[in-house]
Design a protein around this motif. Sequence first.
Motif, PDB file in Angstrom:
ATOM      1  N   PHE A   1      -7.675   0.889  -4.689  1.00  0.00           N
ATOM      2  CA  PHE A   1      -7.164  -0.507  -4.088  1.00  0.00           C
ATOM      3  C   PHE A   1      -8.004  -1.664  -4.119  1.00  0.00           C
ATOM      4  O   PHE A   1      -9.069  -1.536  -3.641  1.00  0.00           O
ATOM      5  CB  PHE A   1      -6.483  -0.291  -2.448  1.00  0.00           C
TER       6      PHE A   1
ATOM      7  N   ALA B   1      -4.271  -2.203   5.482  1.00  0.00           N
ATOM      8  CA  ALA B   1      -4.493  -1.549   4.334  1.00  0.00           C
ATOM      9  C   ALA B   1      -4.850  -0.054   4.640  1.00  0.00           C
ATOM     10  O   ALA B   1      -4.154   1.078   4.314  1.00  0.00           O
ATOM     11  CB  ALA B   1      -5.460  -2.049   3.518  1.00  0.00           C
TER      12      ALA B   1
ATOM     13  N   TYR C   1       0.821  -1.157   0.018  1.00  0.00           N
ATOM     14  CA  TYR C   1      -0.014   0.184   0.139  1.00  0.00           C
ATOM     15  C   TYR C   1       0.835   1.332   0.057  1.00  0.00           C
ATOM     16  O   TYR C   1       0.652   2.212  -0.778  1.00  0.00           O
ATOM     17  CB  TYR C   1      -1.048   0.021   1.217  1.00  0.00           C
TER      18      TYR C   1
END
Length: 181
Positions: A124, A143, A107
Motif C-alpha cells: 500500500f 491504515a 484499505y
Amino acid sequence: MGDWPHRAAVPGGIIEIVVGDITRLAVDAVVNAANRTLLGGGGVDGAIHRAAGPELLAECRTLGGCETGEAKITRGYRLPSAHVIHTVGPVWRGGAEGEATLLAACYGNALALADAHGLARIAFPAISTGVYGFPPEEAAPVAVGTVLARLPDISIERVVFCCFSAGSAVLHREALETLTR
C-alpha cells in the motif's frame, strides 16, 4: 528516524514498513491510490501507470471508473507485481465528512479483493495523503488499524506500507507500535 525496512509479526501475518518506490516492489499486488476515472493522474497513480505501461490504461478503460472507498483489480503488466488494486481515497474536507471511514474502506476493500484473488503479498502507498490532503498523522493510524483488524481473517501473509518519505514511514511505524501494545 529508524532503520528501514521495519518488520513486525502480527496476528495473521507480517507487516513491513519501507521507504521507497512502490513501482519497484515484487509483491502479488500493489495498491494504486487512483482517481475515480482510473485513467491515471499524478503522484503514485501516475507513477504506477507509467511503470506498468499503456496496457494498464487500456484495461482500466474497461472498468467504468471506481467510487471513493471501493477497489478494482487489474493485471500489473510491466510492474514486478502481478496485479494492481486500484482504490479511490477520500479528499480531505476537514474530517467531518466521513473521510476516515472512507479511507478505512479503501484499505479494507483492497485487502478483501486481494484475498478473493488468493494473493499473499500486498503493498500500500499512503492513500489520500498527497494531493487529496488527508493529514498523514491521521491517515497512518487508519491504515495500520484497518490492516491489523482484517489480517487475521484473510489469506494475506504480508502487508507492506511503502512510504514515499521517511516521515510517512515513521508515522506508520508509530501507529503500528501504538496499536499492537
